[in-house]
Design a protein around this motif. Structure first.
Motif, mmCIF file in Angstrom:
data_model
loop_
_atom_site.group_PDB
_atom_site.id
_atom_site.type_symbol
_atom_site.label_atom_id
_atom_site.label_comp_id
_atom_site.label_asym_id
_atom_site.label_seq_id
_atom_site.Cartn_x
_atom_site.Cartn_y
_atom_site.Cartn_z
ATOM 1 N N PRO A 31 0.833 -1.214 0.000
ATOM 2 C CA PRO A 31 0.000 0.000 0.000
ATOM 3 C C PRO A 31 0.860 1.254 0.000
ATOM 4 O O PRO A 31 1.876 1.332 0.680
ATOM 5 N N ASP A 32 0.456 2.212 -0.781
ATOM 6 C CA ASP A 32 1.185 3.460 -0.985
ATOM 7 C C ASP A 32 0.155 4.581 -0.887
ATOM 8 O O ASP A 32 -0.730 4.686 -1.717
ATOM 9 N N LEU A 33 0.237 5.388 0.157
ATOM 10 C CA LEU A 33 -0.745 6.435 0.414
ATOM 11 C C LEU A 33 -0.159 7.799 0.079
ATOM 12 O O LEU A 33 0.903 8.164 0.584
ATOM 13 N N SER A 34 -0.865 8.539 -0.772
ATOM 14 C CA SER A 34 -0.483 9.907 -1.118
ATOM 15 C C SER A 34 -1.585 10.853 -0.667
ATOM 16 O O SER A 34 -2.760 10.603 -0.923
ATOM 17 N N VAL A 35 -1.198 11.932 -0.010
ATOM 18 C CA VAL A 35 -2.131 12.956 0.456
ATOM 19 C C VAL A 35 -1.665 14.274 -0.146
ATOM 20 O O VAL A 35 -0.494 14.626 -0.037
ATOM 21 N N THR A 36 -2.596 14.991 -0.802
ATOM 22 C CA THR A 36 -2.232 16.247 -1.458
ATOM 23 C C THR A 36 -3.119 17.390 -0.971
ATOM 24 O O THR A 36 -4.186 17.166 -0.408
ATOM 25 N N ASN A 37 -2.662 18.589 -1.208
ATOM 26 C CA ASN A 37 -3.404 19.827 -0.925
ATOM 27 C C ASN A 37 -3.674 20.058 0.567
ATOM 28 O O ASN A 37 -4.700 20.638 0.924
ATOM 29 N N LEU A 38 -2.759 19.616 1.428
ATOM 30 C CA LEU A 38 -2.908 19.892 2.865
ATOM 31 C C LEU A 38 -2.568 21.355 3.149
ATOM 32 O O LEU A 38 -1.758 21.967 2.447
ATOM 33 N N ARG A 39 -3.169 21.873 4.204
ATOM 34 C CA ARG A 39 -2.909 23.260 4.609
ATOM 35 C C ARG A 39 -1.436 23.440 4.976
ATOM 36 O O ARG A 39 -0.801 24.408 4.571
ATOM 37 N N THR A 40 -0.908 22.538 5.770
ATOM 38 C CA THR A 40 0.498 22.593 6.179
ATOM 39 C C THR A 40 1.036 21.176 6.279
ATOM 40 O O THR A 40 0.272 20.212 6.374
ATOM 41 N N SER A 62 2.325 -0.374 8.411
ATOM 42 C CA SER A 62 2.475 0.944 9.020
ATOM 43 C C SER A 62 3.633 1.666 8.361
ATOM 44 O O SER A 62 4.558 1.033 7.858
ATOM 45 N N SER A 63 3.575 2.990 8.396
ATOM 46 C CA SER A 63 4.650 3.780 7.806
ATOM 47 C C SER A 63 4.686 5.162 8.431
ATOM 48 O O SER A 63 3.654 5.744 8.731
ATOM 49 N N GLU A 64 5.884 5.656 8.597
ATOM 50 C CA GLU A 64 6.076 7.065 8.885
ATOM 51 C C GLU A 64 6.034 7.773 7.533
ATOM 52 O O GLU A 64 6.159 7.145 6.484
ATOM 53 N N VAL A 65 5.897 9.073 7.530
ATOM 54 C CA VAL A 65 5.891 9.814 6.274
ATOM 55 C C VAL A 65 7.272 9.674 5.629
ATOM 56 O O VAL A 65 8.294 9.625 6.315
ATOM 57 N N GLU A 66 7.301 9.548 4.314
ATOM 58 C CA GLU A 66 8.544 9.420 3.567
ATOM 59 C C GLU A 66 8.877 10.743 2.898
ATOM 60 O O GLU A 66 7.986 11.405 2.361
ATOM 61 N N ASP A 67 10.126 11.102 2.910
ATOM 62 C CA ASP A 67 10.551 12.305 2.202
ATOM 63 C C ASP A 67 10.840 11.899 0.763
ATOM 64 O O ASP A 67 11.896 11.370 0.449
ATOM 65 N N ALA A 68 9.863 12.121 -0.095
ATOM 66 C CA ALA A 68 9.984 11.695 -1.486
ATOM 67 C C ALA A 68 10.088 12.898 -2.432
ATOM 68 O O ALA A 68 9.788 12.791 -3.609
ATOM 69 N N GLY A 69 10.495 14.036 -1.904
ATOM 70 C CA GLY A 69 10.624 15.221 -2.739
ATOM 71 C C GLY A 69 9.295 15.718 -3.268
ATOM 72 O O GLY A 69 9.215 16.252 -4.364
ATOM 73 N N CYS A 70 8.248 15.546 -2.475
ATOM 74 C CA CYS A 70 6.899 15.925 -2.897
ATOM 75 C C CYS A 70 6.713 17.438 -2.839
ATOM 76 O O CYS A 70 7.375 18.122 -2.069
ATOM 77 N N PRO A 71 5.780 17.964 -3.629
ATOM 78 C CA PRO A 71 5.510 19.409 -3.574
ATOM 79 C C PRO A 71 4.870 19.820 -2.248
ATOM 80 O O PRO A 71 4.410 18.972 -1.484
ATOM 81 N N ALA A 72 4.831 21.125 -1.988
ATOM 82 C CA ALA A 72 4.233 21.655 -0.763
ATOM 83 C C ALA A 72 2.814 21.134 -0.594
ATOM 84 O O ALA A 72 2.066 21.009 -1.560
ATOM 85 N N GLY A 73 2.456 20.802 0.642
ATOM 86 C CA GLY A 73 1.105 20.336 0.928
ATOM 87 C C GLY A 73 0.878 18.876 0.619
ATOM 88 O O GLY A 73 -0.251 18.397 0.656
ATOM 89 N N THR A 74 1.949 18.128 0.331
ATOM 90 C CA THR A 74 1.830 16.724 -0.053
ATOM 91 C C THR A 74 2.606 15.832 0.903
ATOM 92 O O THR A 74 3.732 16.147 1.282
ATOM 93 N N PRO A 130 -11.852 12.994 11.193
ATOM 94 C CA PRO A 130 -12.279 14.295 10.690
ATOM 95 C C PRO A 130 -11.603 14.599 9.359
ATOM 96 O O PRO A 130 -10.583 14.002 9.021
ATOM 97 N N PRO A 131 -12.169 15.551 8.619
ATOM 98 C CA PRO A 131 -11.594 15.912 7.324
ATOM 99 C C PRO A 131 -10.150 16.384 7.471
ATOM 100 O O PRO A 131 -9.744 16.925 8.508
ATOM 101 N N LEU A 132 -9.374 16.190 6.432
ATOM 102 C CA LEU A 132 -7.984 16.638 6.429
ATOM 103 C C LEU A 132 -7.929 18.164 6.441
ATOM 104 O O LEU A 132 -8.823 18.822 5.931
ATOM 105 N N PRO A 133 -6.870 18.741 7.038
ATOM 106 C CA PRO A 133 -6.772 20.207 7.137
ATOM 107 C C PRO A 133 -6.604 20.856 5.770
ATOM 108 O O PRO A 133 -5.629 20.586 5.061
ATOM 109 N N ALA A 134 -7.553 21.701 5.414
ATOM 110 C CA ALA A 134 -7.577 22.342 4.097
ATOM 111 C C ALA A 134 -6.986 23.740 4.151
ATOM 112 O O ALA A 134 -6.968 24.386 5.196
ATOM 113 N N ILE A 135 -6.550 24.196 3.005
ATOM 114 C CA ILE A 135 -6.089 25.572 2.863
ATOM 115 C C ILE A 135 -7.319 26.457 2.916
ATOM 116 O O ILE A 135 -8.319 26.164 2.295
ATOM 117 N N GLN A 136 -7.226 27.551 3.673
ATOM 118 C CA GLN A 136 -8.405 28.410 3.804
ATOM 119 C C GLN A 136 -8.131 29.801 3.318
ATOM 120 O O GLN A 136 -7.083 30.289 3.303
#
Length: 136
Positions: A31-40, A62-74, A130-136
């Protein structure tokens, strides 16, 4: 701070859990989980995924977050180790995802595949509570 080249609607956070593909069978996929467009980007991020097959076989990754050179908010979580592969397990599979972002625990559930057509789609979209933290 986020800036955009034009005014417009800011995308809501999205989460996609990649599961398998036509090139990698489910028994060998991780399993590979990607989360995008987070506030921070949180100071601490981790995920646990419980997978249960239709016949009751289970595994947890289980996994800690990986530093994969993702763009901001990812964020991206993936693991190369699966303790109990679901080699001969029957579909569909239920995925229970628990993601911790700093002090907040977000949970989501998905089933894959729900139809023969969906089996060709190697991921599921997750809606967290709860919903993921969005940019406001």
């Amino acid at each position: 701070m986020w800036t955009t080249p034009t005014d417009g609607e800011i995308a809501a956070p999205e989460a996609r859990l990649a599961i398998a593909s036509m090139f990698v069978p489910l028994s060998e996929s991780r399993p590979d989980l990607s989360v995008t467009n987070l506030r921070t980007i949180p100071d601490h991020a981790a995920v646990s995924i419980d997978i249960e097959s239709a016949d009751g076989s289970t595994q947890t990754v289980s996994s800690e977050v990986e530093d994969a050179g993702c763009p901001a908010g990812t964020l991206r979580f993936f693991t190369s180790e699966v303790p109990a592969p679901l080699d001969d397990a029957e579909s569909p599979f239920t995925y229970r995802v628990t993601m911790q972002l700093d002090d907040v625990v977000h949970e989501a559930t998905a089933t894959w595949p729900t139809s023969p057509e969906e089996a060709a789609q190697p991921y599921v979209t997750l809606e967290f509570n709860p919903p993921l933290p969005a940019i406001q």
